[in-house]
Design an enzyme around this catalytic site. Structure first.
Site, PDB file in Angstrom:
ATOM      1  N   ASP A  77       9.109  -6.130  16.379  1.00  8.28           N
ATOM      2  CA  ASP A  77      10.475  -5.673  16.654  1.00  8.28           C
ATOM      3  C   ASP A  77      10.601  -4.992  18.017  1.00  8.28           C
ATOM      4  OD1 ASP A  77      10.944  -6.452  14.077  1.00  8.28           O
ATOM      5  OD2 ASP A  77      11.795  -4.532  13.431  1.00  8.28           O
ATOM      6  N   ASP A  78      11.833  -4.927  18.468  1.00  8.86           N
ATOM      7  CA  ASP A  78      12.303  -4.063  19.576  1.00  8.86           C
ATOM      8  C   ASP A  78      12.047  -4.610  20.979  1.00  8.86           C
ATOM      9  OD1 ASP A  78      12.978  -2.441  17.488  1.00  8.86           O
ATOM     10  OD2 ASP A  78      11.613  -0.799  17.989  1.00  8.86           O
ATOM     11  N   HIS A 137      17.746  -8.517  16.699  1.00  7.75           N
ATOM     12  CA  HIS A 137      17.568  -7.105  16.329  1.00  7.75           C
ATOM     13  C   HIS A 137      18.678  -6.259  16.966  1.00  7.75           C
ATOM     14  CE1 HIS A 137      15.220  -4.015  14.446  1.00  7.75           C
ATOM     15  NE2 HIS A 137      14.823  -3.432  15.550  1.00  7.75           N
ATOM     16  N   HIS A 144      19.959  -1.949  19.648  1.00  4.72           N
ATOM     17  CA  HIS A 144      19.242  -1.259  18.563  1.00  4.72           C
ATOM     18  C   HIS A 144      20.195  -0.339  17.798  1.00  4.72           C
ATOM     19  CE1 HIS A 144      15.798   0.607  16.432  1.00  4.72           C
ATOM     20  NE2 HIS A 144      15.262  -0.569  16.666  1.00  4.72           N
ATOM     21  N   TYR A 191      16.288   0.187  12.013  1.00  2.75           N
ATOM     22  CA  TYR A 191      16.036   1.258  11.024  1.00  2.75           C
ATOM     23  C   TYR A 191      16.067   0.715   9.592  1.00  2.75           C
ATOM     24  CZ  TYR A 191      17.826   3.383  15.269  1.00  2.75           C
ATOM     25  OH  TYR A 191      18.050   3.682  16.587  1.00  2.75           O
ATOM     26  N   HIS A 211       5.632  -3.494  16.239  1.00  7.84           N
ATOM     27  CA  HIS A 211       6.564  -3.330  17.363  1.00  7.84           C
ATOM     28  C   HIS A 211       5.863  -3.674  18.669  1.00  7.84           C
ATOM     29  CE1 HIS A 211       8.104  -0.889  14.066  1.00  7.84           C
ATOM     30  NE2 HIS A 211       9.319  -1.070  14.581  1.00  7.84           N
TER      31      HIS A 211
HETATM   32 NI    NI Z   1      13.727  -1.575  15.748  1.00  6.41          NI
END
Ligand code: NI
Length: 300
Positions: free
Chosen positions: A111-112, A161, A165, A202, A252
């Site tokens: 992620d991210d 995603h 965020h 989250y 991540h």
């Molecule tokens: Ni995230």
């Protein structure tokens, strides 16, 4: 579906066979050929690029009739399918490659990103012929267009995603829709494909989010807490402790220790006999696909 020249197209289930009959493929890795350069490094190229690569001095691997296998001391070799069992019995292990629905599988997710560490994770995935899913932030996509494109080209999946965020559970339907469509368009602009899945930042979602998203929501079943521990050994330990057939593993790619853990995590999972597949592949094999308006946290 994918054309041999790399074009992509969303095809109705009822037309898949028709497209298949004129040379389109259901999975991108069916149009990617493993080849070696003169130093023995594996390069994977679209089939339509293969003749050019051959001219440039690349050579075909033994390809379709073999499986990529690894030994503990770092050697790798393409082994004919008939001999895979024999190699397994003397502690070699298989790399990724074509999906076998009858074998155990897990989906690694990052992620991210995309971020500066993503490329080194792709190096590991490519080395072991494995795939992962990257849930990207729309705002970061234009900063690393080559990384996103490369991920797609080696068979990885790009998920959504959100653009910034955002905590989608606090937004209106229109805002949710904008967060996701901006990101879908950013991915399309650099990689020519639209994400099919989203992961709410989250893990925060509600009914409004599921309805407005118009994409299946993907959660996870193995939380490595890599963002918290920032320690490659602990990330691997967490994977070892909690992974089972059908797991969706959360990491991540914005953290250096996570990228450092990539090779040990991939090797460990392959050695356990898991196929490393995308989330869409996992859900397609185990849940008959993913439905809009629903959320999924595993494939078991
Ligand atoms: Ni995230």
């Amino acid at each position: 579906m994918y054309a041999p020249d790399g074009r992509t197209l969303s095809v109705a289930e009822s037309e898949v066979a028709l497209y298949g009959s004129v040379g389109w493929y259901e999975h991108i890795y069916d149009v990617v050929v493993p080849m070696y350069d003169t130093r023995g490094n594996i390069k994977r190229v679209y089939t339509d690029n293969a003749p050019q690569k051959l001219k440039e001095g690349y050579t075909y691997a033994k390809s379709e009739t073999t499986e990529l296998m690894f030994s503990d001391d770092g050697r790798f070799i393409y082994v004919p399918h008939a001999q895979v069992g024999a190699y397994l019995s003397v502690n070699w292990y298989r790399g990724g490659g074509k999906l076998d629905p009858s074998r155990p599988m897990v989906a690694i997710t990052y992620d991210d990103g995309p971020a500066k560490y993503t490329d080194s994770i792709l190096d590991c995935l490519e080395k072991y012929n494995a795939r992962a899913t990257f849930f990207v932030q729309g705002n970061s996509v234009s900063k690393y267009p080559g990384v996103v494109k490369r991920a797609v080209s080696i068979g990885c999946e790009i998920g959504n995603h959100t653009k910034t965020h955002a905590n989608l559970s606090k937004l209106t339907a229109a805002q949710i829709s904008a967060q996701l469509s901006d990101t879908n368009n950013a991915v399309y602009n650099v990689a020519g494909i639209y994400p099919k899945l989203f992961r709410p930042p989250y893990g925060a979602y509600n009914k409004t989010v599921l309805e407005a998203a118009k994409m299946p929501a993907i959660m996870w079943s193995v939380d490595t807490l890599d963002w918290k521990t920032r320690n490659a050994t602990k990330t691997l330990e967490s994977v070892k402790k909690s992974t089972r057939d059908g797991s969706i593993i959360l990491m991540h790619d914005i953290h250096a220790p996570t990228a450092d853990a990539a090779e040990s995590v991939i090797k460990y999972l392959l050695k356990q006999g898991y196929q490393l597949v995308t989330v869409s592949e996992l859900l397609s094999c185990r849940k008959g696909g993913a439905e809009v308006g629903k959320s999924y946290s595993n494939g078991y």
